[in-house]
Motif scaffolding. Structure first.
Motif, PDB file in Angstrom:
ATOM      1  N   PHE A 101       0.838  -1.204   0.000  1.00 17.77           N
ATOM      2  CA  PHE A 101       0.000   0.000   0.000  1.00 17.77           C
ATOM      3  C   PHE A 101       0.874   1.256   0.000  1.00 17.77           C
ATOM      4  CE2 PHE A 101      -3.085  -2.856  -0.005  1.00 17.77           C
ATOM      5  CZ  PHE A 101      -3.976  -3.014   1.039  1.00 17.77           C
ATOM      6  N   ALA A 102       1.974   1.213   0.772  1.00 20.82           N
ATOM      7  CA  ALA A 102       2.879   2.355   0.814  1.00 20.82           C
ATOM      8  C   ALA A 102       3.525   2.598  -0.545  1.00 20.82           C
ATOM      9  CB  ALA A 102       3.954   2.135   1.886  1.00 20.82           C
ATOM     10  N   VAL A 103       3.887   1.533  -1.226  1.00 20.68           N
ATOM     11  CA  VAL A 103       4.484   1.670  -2.561  1.00 20.68           C
ATOM     12  C   VAL A 103       3.479   2.295  -3.528  1.00 20.68           C
ATOM     13  CG1 VAL A 103       5.306   0.356  -4.557  1.00 20.68           C
ATOM     14  CG2 VAL A 103       6.148  -0.191  -2.282  1.00 20.68           C
ATOM     15  N   MET A 104       2.215   1.859  -3.452  1.00 26.03           N
ATOM     16  CA  MET A 104       1.189   2.428  -4.323  1.00 26.03           C
ATOM     17  C   MET A 104       0.995   3.919  -4.055  1.00 26.03           C
ATOM     18  SD  MET A 104      -0.145   0.062  -6.361  1.00 26.03           S
ATOM     19  CE  MET A 104      -1.813   0.585  -6.731  1.00 26.03           C
ATOM     20  N   LEU A 105       0.981   4.301  -2.786  1.00 25.44           N
ATOM     21  CA  LEU A 105       0.806   5.715  -2.452  1.00 25.44           C
ATOM     22  C   LEU A 105       2.013   6.533  -2.882  1.00 25.44           C
ATOM     23  CD1 LEU A 105      -0.843   5.415   1.086  1.00 25.44           C
ATOM     24  CD2 LEU A 105      -1.945   5.841  -1.104  1.00 25.44           C
ATOM     25  N   LEU A 106       3.213   5.967  -2.729  1.00 23.04           N
ATOM     26  CA  LEU A 106       4.419   6.676  -3.151  1.00 23.04           C
ATOM     27  C   LEU A 106       4.417   6.856  -4.664  1.00 23.04           C
ATOM     28  CD1 LEU A 106       7.137   7.941  -2.480  1.00 23.04           C
ATOM     29  CD2 LEU A 106       8.176   5.664  -2.610  1.00 23.04           C
ATOM     30  N   GLY A 107       4.008   5.808  -5.410  1.00 19.38           N
ATOM     31  CA  GLY A 107       3.902   5.931  -6.865  1.00 19.38           C
ATOM     32  C   GLY A 107       2.893   6.993  -7.262  1.00 19.38           C
ATOM     33  N   THR A 108       1.789   7.078  -6.519  1.00 20.57           N
ATOM     34  CA  THR A 108       0.791   8.118  -6.780  1.00 20.57           C
ATOM     35  C   THR A 108       1.386   9.499  -6.570  1.00 20.57           C
ATOM     36  OG1 THR A 108      -0.968   6.598  -6.059  1.00 20.57           O
ATOM     37  CG2 THR A 108      -1.498   8.942  -6.145  1.00 20.57           C
ATOM     38  N   LEU A 109       2.175   9.639  -5.503  1.00 14.91           N
ATOM     39  CA  LEU A 109       2.807  10.925  -5.222  1.00 14.91           C
ATOM     40  C   LEU A 109       3.768  11.325  -6.338  1.00 14.91           C
ATOM     41  CD1 LEU A 109       3.377  13.293  -3.301  1.00 14.91           C
ATOM     42  CD2 LEU A 109       5.099  11.865  -2.162  1.00 14.91           C
ATOM     43  N   VAL A 110       4.552  10.354  -6.820  1.00 17.16           N
ATOM     44  CA  VAL A 110       5.516  10.645  -7.889  1.00 17.16           C
ATOM     45  C   VAL A 110       4.785  11.137  -9.142  1.00 17.16           C
ATOM     46  CG1 VAL A 110       7.182   9.602  -9.467  1.00 17.16           C
ATOM     47  CG2 VAL A 110       7.264   9.053  -7.039  1.00 17.16           C
ATOM     48  N   ILE A 111       3.735  10.428  -9.541  1.00 16.23           N
ATOM     49  CA  ILE A 111       2.998  10.835 -10.737  1.00 16.23           C
ATOM     50  C   ILE A 111       2.298  12.175 -10.509  1.00 16.23           C
ATOM     51  CG2 ILE A 111       1.107  10.195 -12.278  1.00 16.23           C
ATOM     52  CD1 ILE A 111       1.821   7.296 -11.827  1.00 16.23           C
ATOM     53  N   SER A 112       1.808  12.408  -9.278  1.00 14.73           N
ATOM     54  CA  SER A 112       1.149  13.683  -8.977  1.00 14.73           C
ATOM     55  C   SER A 112       2.128  14.846  -9.101  1.00 14.73           C
ATOM     56  CB  SER A 112       0.548  13.636  -7.566  1.00 14.73           C
ATOM     57  OG  SER A 112      -0.414  12.612  -7.461  1.00 14.73           O
ATOM     58  N   LEU A 113       3.371  14.648  -8.646  1.00 15.60           N
ATOM     59  CA  LEU A 113       4.380  15.706  -8.780  1.00 15.60           C
ATOM     60  C   LEU A 113       4.654  16.010 -10.255  1.00 15.60           C
ATOM     61  CD1 LEU A 113       6.862  14.636  -5.947  1.00 15.60           C
ATOM     62  CD2 LEU A 113       5.280  16.574  -5.924  1.00 15.60           C
ATOM     63  N   MET A 114       4.674  14.961 -11.093  1.00 14.53           N
ATOM     64  CA  MET A 114       4.832  15.192 -12.526  1.00 14.53           C
ATOM     65  C   MET A 114       3.622  15.954 -13.076  1.00 14.53           C
ATOM     66  SD  MET A 114       6.228  11.490 -13.818  1.00 14.53           S
ATOM     67  CE  MET A 114       7.627  10.688 -13.030  1.00 14.53           C
ATOM     68  N   THR A 115       2.445  15.604 -12.590  1.00 10.10           N
ATOM     69  CA  THR A 115       1.224  16.261 -13.046  1.00 10.10           C
ATOM     70  C   THR A 115       1.247  17.747 -12.724  1.00 10.10           C
ATOM     71  OG1 THR A 115       0.004  14.191 -12.706  1.00 10.10           O
ATOM     72  CG2 THR A 115      -1.293  16.196 -12.904  1.00 10.10           C
ATOM     73  N   VAL A 116       1.765  18.082 -11.548  1.00  7.27           N
ATOM     74  CA  VAL A 116       1.864  19.492 -11.148  1.00  7.27           C
ATOM     75  C   VAL A 116       2.693  20.269 -12.162  1.00  7.27           C
ATOM     76  CG1 VAL A 116       2.820  21.047  -9.413  1.00  7.27           C
ATOM     77  CG2 VAL A 116       1.497  19.056  -8.703  1.00  7.27           C
ATOM     78  N   LYS A 117       3.807  19.655 -12.603  1.00  9.41           N
ATOM     79  CA  LYS A 117       4.701  20.325 -13.550  1.00  9.41           C
ATOM     80  C   LYS A 117       4.045  20.491 -14.925  1.00  9.41           C
ATOM     81  CE  LYS A 117       8.281  20.786 -10.830  1.00  9.41           C
ATOM     82  NZ  LYS A 117       8.784  22.139 -10.463  1.00  9.41           N
ATOM     83  N   LEU A 118       3.078  19.655 -15.246  1.00 11.18           N
ATOM     84  CA  LEU A 118       2.487  19.656 -16.587  1.00 11.18           C
ATOM     85  C   LEU A 118       1.107  20.302 -16.635  1.00 11.18           C
ATOM     86  CD1 LEU A 118       3.521  16.099 -17.775  1.00 11.18           C
ATOM     87  CD2 LEU A 118       4.585  18.261 -18.354  1.00 11.18           C
ATOM     88  N   GLY A 119       0.770  21.098 -15.639  1.00 10.52           N
ATOM     89  CA  GLY A 119      -0.499  21.827 -15.720  1.00 10.52           C
ATOM     90  C   GLY A 119      -1.492  21.486 -14.642  1.00 10.52           C
ATOM     91  N   GLY A 120      -1.121  20.696 -13.652  1.00 10.57           N
ATOM     92  CA  GLY A 120      -2.027  20.398 -12.545  1.00 10.57           C
ATOM     93  C   GLY A 120      -3.189  19.527 -12.959  1.00 10.57           C
ATOM     94  N   PHE A 121      -4.391  19.908 -12.551  1.00 12.21           N
ATOM     95  CA  PHE A 121      -5.565  19.083 -12.838  1.00 12.21           C
ATOM     96  C   PHE A 121      -5.862  19.005 -14.340  1.00 12.21           C
ATOM     97  CE2 PHE A 121      -6.487  20.258  -8.381  1.00 12.21           C
ATOM     98  CZ  PHE A 121      -6.635  18.983  -7.868  1.00 12.21           C
ATOM     99  N   ALA A 122      -5.367  19.961 -15.123  1.00 14.82           N
ATOM    100  CA  ALA A 122      -5.601  19.947 -16.570  1.00 14.82           C
ATOM    101  C   ALA A 122      -4.723  18.931 -17.292  1.00 14.82           C
ATOM    102  CB  ALA A 122      -5.356  21.333 -17.154  1.00 14.82           C
ATOM    103  N   SER A 123      -3.703  18.414 -16.615  1.00 15.38           N
ATOM    104  CA  SER A 123      -2.790  17.462 -17.257  1.00 15.38           C
ATOM    105  C   SER A 123      -3.396  16.066 -17.306  1.00 15.38           C
ATOM    106  CB  SER A 123      -1.462  17.410 -16.491  1.00 15.38           C
ATOM    107  OG  SER A 123      -0.655  16.358 -16.970  1.00 15.38           O
ATOM    108  N   GLY A 124      -3.180  15.395 -18.429  1.00 19.41           N
ATOM    109  CA  GLY A 124      -3.648  14.017 -18.567  1.00 19.41           C
ATOM    110  C   GLY A 124      -2.698  12.995 -17.974  1.00 19.41           C
TER     111      GLY A 124
END
Length: 573
Positions: A88-111
């Protein structure tokens, strides 16, 4: 009073311990898949986010190193006990990593948040999660994504709020679909394990009561010529049905246990035809095959068939036999018949569990395909129609001599299942392009064309995790090539003629027919006759002429299927 046999052998492992072991093994699979796919998707960063590629590569490699470290220590007993928490911790950490990338690419507007959806779809389909675990993990991953993006992208304007609602809808839809799949698979796995335990228990019981029956029979048969008394003693003490019949099929001797099994006395059974205790459809098998082979001196072993008791109750039995010579009866056939009714019942239950699992998987696949379709499909029946049109075409093409060796029943089943995934790549196309009511610009059209490679790459990644899912190979062909044209003017590669896979050529016609006869934001639905004329005109240009001819032969079935499925879906909506 007979003494109850004592239990011997190794103590069976409890079901919950086997489920824990299964969770551990599949966690290791998930971690290895995470290592491979997180590394490979760096290529996507290089193509679509080149300015952030060094930063994203650092994120991915850091996450991959953490997973490799966990794989290295996960076999240690103190660590292994905490496998669910680690996963579960690995899944949450992976979510955090992708979310940080999403922030760089436009936030909620990023696919880019689609990467989190792929993690959920992959992990939830592999791990044996309970409903509670699946819901907790899905909700936690959503909170990590939402809070991470919100903290780095506030305040939110109206367009961004629309993206929040859109992304949340797909996020929770996927969590619900995968949770249903988890529920089915978890309980199916429990039933399967319990069935296996029951079969093991039955096997131990049979071994305990019968012992090494075949060895015992061989040893006693060697002494038949020395003593008829020993022969009768053997028959009287065996716990299986042992019957002696003459070469005409008449019962000459039966052991007491066999008489009890047939619900009749030994005196009434002797001198009766053995076929009286067989259903009509089994008599020909017994006389034409079993008895004939024994007369030729062959040894029969493991023949499964049905019998009937004196009262007409059916039995599932396994029959073995050979020829023996007795002074009193002459040349006879000795049959050893084992009651396997309980084993057959357990096998049926296991088969039903497998069929339930297959049904659950198909439902989950349909749900995932609908994630891509529901954004631009107002009728909700597009996938059902595509599957119906695909089956009609494939069944008709199977009658073409040149294609009979290719279009088998298995090919048709896989093709119909994979047809649901033909536009799965649309999940990577933004709503601004996908839902645009007017004509697309050249740049927008080029972006839309990428859904072919998006979908094919996603299915290729999924296939690496399960070699048994053969329909995913067809799915890759269909998603990548279903917009190619017979004359070579299609996309994404401009393939022509038979260079286009047969599966993609079939789906191409089915997809265009549905597009023509369906209402879209930019056009009304065409009547069947107009769609038929347009497809016929495109024979040899857009479509394979052989497939167009198959369509024309079955056009009325197309028309009926489209009308019926659209009407049925409208009633249930």
């Amino acid at each position: 009073m007979r003494k109850k046999p004592s239990t011997t052998g190794t103590q069976a492992v409890p079901v919950h311990e086997e489920m824990e072991e299964l969770f551990y093994q599949r966690t290791r699979i998930c971690l290895w898949l995470g290592v491979v796919f997180f590394s490979l998707f760096a290529l996507l960063d290089y193509v679509h986010a080149r300015s952030f590629f060094p930063l994203f590569l650092f994120y991915r490699l850091s996450y991959v190193l953490i997973m490799l470290g966990l794989l290295a220590i996960l076999h240690l007993p103190p660590i292994r006990r905490h496998t669910p928490a680690i996963m579960f911790a690995v899944m949450l950490l992976g979510t955090l990593v992708i979310s940080l990338m999403t922030v760089k690419l436009g936030g909620f507007a990023s696919g880019y948040y689609v990467g989190i959806l792929l993690m959920i779809a992959g992990a939830f389909s592999v791990l044996p999660l309970t409903v509670a675990q699946a819901l907790r993990l899905g909700a936690s991953m959503y909170l990590v994504y939402a809070l991470t993006v919100y903290v780095n992208d506030r305040p939110l304007d109206r367009p961004e709020l629309m993206y929040v609602i859109n992304n949340s809808f797909f996020f929770f839809t996927l969590v619900i679909v995968t949770t249903v799949q988890c529920f089915d698979e978890f309980h199916t796995q429990l039933r399967s394990l319990r069935a296996q335990k029951s079969l093991q228990t039955i096997s131990r019981e049979l071994k305990r009561y019968t012992g090494n029956l075949e060895s015992l029979v061989r040893e006693r048969l060697a002494l038949l010529e020395e003593s008829d008394l020993k022969f009768r003693d053997l028959y009287n003490n065996l716990l299986d049905l042992v019957v002696l019949i003459d070469m005409h099929g008449m019962i000459r001797m039966i052991n007491p246990h066999g008489a009890d099994l047939l619900e009749c006395s030994s005196q009434l059974l002797e001198n009766r035809p053995f076929s009286d205790f067989l259903p009509p459809h089994e008599r020909e098998l017994f006389h034409g095959d079993v008895l004939t082979r024994i007369r030729r001196g062959e040894r029969i072993k493991g023949v499964q068939m049905q019998m009937l008791t004196y009262r007409g109750r059916p039995l599932e039995v396994e029959l073995s036999g050979n020829t023996v010579h007795l002074p009193e009866h002459g040349e006879c056939c000795q049959l050893i018949i084992r009651d396997i009714s309980l084993t057959k019942e357990m096998e049926t239950r296991v088969l039903e569990s497998k069929q339930l699992l297959d049904t659950s998987r198909q439902a989950a696949i349909f749900g995932l395909a609908r994630l891509a379709e529901c954004r631009d499909d107002t009728t909700g029946a597009h996938l059902l129609r595509i599957r119906a049109y695909t089956r009609i075409l494939a069944v008709e093409l199977a009658t073409v001599p040149e294609l009979q060796s290719v279009i088998t029943e298995h090919f048709i089943d896989d093709l119909c299942l994979s047809s649901l995934l033909h536009d799965i790549g649309k999940i990577g196309i933004s709503d601004a392009i996908l839902l645009k009511p007017g004509r697309l610009t050249a740049e927008e059209y080029e972006t839309m064309q990428r859904h072919c490679t998006y979908g094919s790459n996603a299915l290729a990644s999924a296939e690496k995790g399960s070699e048994s899912l053969s329909f995913l190979r067809l799915g890759q062909e269909i998603t990548r090539y279903h917009h190619e044209r017979w004359d070579g003017r299609g996309y994404p590669y401009g393939l022509a003629g038979e260079a286009i896979p047969l599966s993609a050529r079939i789906i191409a016609l089915a997809d265009v027919y549905d597009a023509l006869t369906s209402t879209r934001p930019y056009k009304p639905a065409y009547p069947h006759e107009q769609a038929r004329r347009l497809i016929a005109e495109e024979s040899g240009r857009r479509f394979d002429p052989v497939i167009v001819e198959a369509f024309l032969r079955r056009e009325q079935e197309f028309k009926s299927a489209g009308t019926r499925l659209t009407r049925d879906r409208a009633r249930t909506s």
